[in-house]
Design a protein around this motif. Structure first.
Motif, short mmCIF file in Angstrom:
data_model
loop_
_atom_site.label_atom_id
_atom_site.label_comp_id
_atom_site.label_asym_id
_atom_site.label_seq_id
_atom_site.Cartn_x
_atom_site.Cartn_y
_atom_site.Cartn_z
N GLY A 32 -23.46 15.60 -9.23
CA GLY A 32 -23.90 17.01 -9.26
C GLY A 32 -23.48 17.74 -7.99
O GLY A 32 -23.33 17.12 -6.93
N ASN A 227 -21.16 16.53 -18.21
CA ASN A 227 -21.75 15.42 -17.46
C ASN A 227 -23.25 15.60 -17.25
O ASN A 227 -23.87 14.84 -16.53
CB ASN A 227 -21.01 15.18 -16.13
N ASN A 228 -23.84 16.58 -17.89
CA ASN A 228 -25.29 16.71 -17.87
C ASN A 228 -25.93 16.13 -19.13
O ASN A 228 -27.09 16.42 -19.44
CB ASN A 228 -25.71 18.17 -17.66
MG MG Z 1 -25.41 17.92 -13.09
#
Ligand code: MG
Ligand code: GN1
Length: 369
Positions: A32, A227-228
């Protein structure tokens, strides 16, 4: 500045949470750009159990308590729905670990705010999508997320970052960063600035449709990067949606658009070889199919018609955010090398061009679903 891993007393921080056993170690986790995330290992009677520890970035999320209030409501709502149909609730939603004395958010002596989640085992996230099935699954998980929250009871969720997807305002911030040019970097990225300026007319498009009453406000995730989503290592299913900090009112076009930006092109977000930035129609079709399957029938006609426009807007909005951040000394998005925000900008601008080129075909694909 390139991001430097800070030093924290992880043992001390974790000891405030209701985690049983002996602290073993903490190490950086995930990719992130905003919060600091760590995987923490505990020994529980000899069994090694992982947790996810996260430091909330309070430069960006100014009121961490409001943010946690949203997250708890969202998790509880999804959990109550999943518990009707599935036993695997803790694999399908995030689970927060409470503190010993109160709920969920620990403030350390340096005014950092920390939270701990159960670690989702046998699932992975992917910065670059690997297959059509993977994007289908990721998009379906976000569609389902939206549909699960479509009946979240009142009151309205807090705006954890006001004007998060107010693209015209994002554009003003970008223009101001160019004008002020505090690091004297603008001359070096003149062409990129011009390319962003040319796209300005897009900025108001979705908000105007909303103002005309054509597209409704909904509860959105607002950061639907592929990618979440956690993908199950065994079944390949898109299991659990992460990064709930920006769940708040928004527009479906933005959530869908962010999926297109991150999932329809098999390249890194900061890919320097622009020839690799190609919107792959198979991937796009999988995103559209997955999202609409997951969301069920609640999308309105105008919303469906503007999904592809959402892709342009999200690539454009991210481009101006990355470039503004570069001009302002890279203080918002974590960078791991000096020109990373410029490379991110260029890749996003290439995505805009690609979608423009393929716009009609993409709209047809959605029509046919
Ligand atoms: Mg993220
Ligand atoms: C940030 O936290 P992360 O990496 O999932 C950002 C998004 C951007 C994205 C670009 C709160 O998301 O808005 O689109 O980076 N999140 C926030 O990769 O600003």
């Amino acid at each position: 500045m390139a991001y430097k891993e800070p030093v924290h007393d992880f043992y001390g921080i974790c000891s405030n949470f209701r985690i049983y056993g002996d602290f073993l170690k903490a190490s950086p986790f995930g990719s992130g750009h905003i919060n600091d995330t760590y995987k923490v290992l505990y020994s529980q009677a000899g069994m090694v159990v992982p947790y996810v520890l996260q430091k909330v970035n309070t430069n960006i999320f100014k009121d961490p308590h409001l943010l946690m209030d949203n997250i708890c409501r969202v998790i509880d709502h999804m959990r109550s729905k999943y518990s009707e149909v599935s036993k695997n609730v803790t694999r399908r939603t995030l689970t927060l670990i409470p503190l010993k004395t109160e709920r969920y958010l620990f403030k350390d002596k340096n005014d950092n705010y920390w939270r701990v989640f159960l670690c989702l085992e046998n699932m992975s996230t992917y910065d670059v999508v690997e297959s059509r099935d993977m994007v289908y699954q990721g998009a379906r998980a976000f569609g389902r997320f939206q549909s699960l929250l479509s009946d979240l009871p009142e009151p309205r969720l807090h705006e954890t970052i006001p004007d998060f997807h107010n693209t015209p305002l994002r554009f003003e911030t970008f223009e101001k960063a160019v004008e002020e040019d505090i690091m004297n970097r603008a001359a070096g990225v003149k062409k990129d600035i011009e390319a962003c300026m040319e796209l300005k007319p897009y900025a108001t498009k979705i908000l105007e449709l909303h103002k005309k009453g054509l597209i409704p406000e909904r509860i959105c995730h607002n950061d639907t990067k592929l990618n979440n989503v956690m993908i199950d290592n065994e079944t390949g299913e898109g299991k659990c949606v992460l990064d709930l900090d920006t769940v708040m009112p928004g527009f479906i076009a933005y959530d869908f658009g962010e999926l297109v930006r991150t999932g329809s092109c098999v390249a890194e977000e900061d890919e320097r070889d622009i020839s690799k930035i190609v919107i792959n129609m198979d991937m796009f079709e999988a995103i559209a199919g997955g999202f609409i399957d997951g969301a069920g029938g609640f999308l309105e006609k105008e919303e469906k018609e503007n999904l592809v426009l959402g892709g342009i807007l999200m690539a454009f909005e991210n481009a101006i955010r990355f470039l503004a951040d570069y001009l302002q000394n890279d203080v918002y998005f974590k960078i791991h090398r000096p020109l990373q925000n410029v490379d991110r900008t260029r890749a996003q601008l290439a995505i805009v061009k690609e979608i423009e080129k393929k716009y009609d075909i993409m709209c047809n694909i959605i029509d046919n679903i």
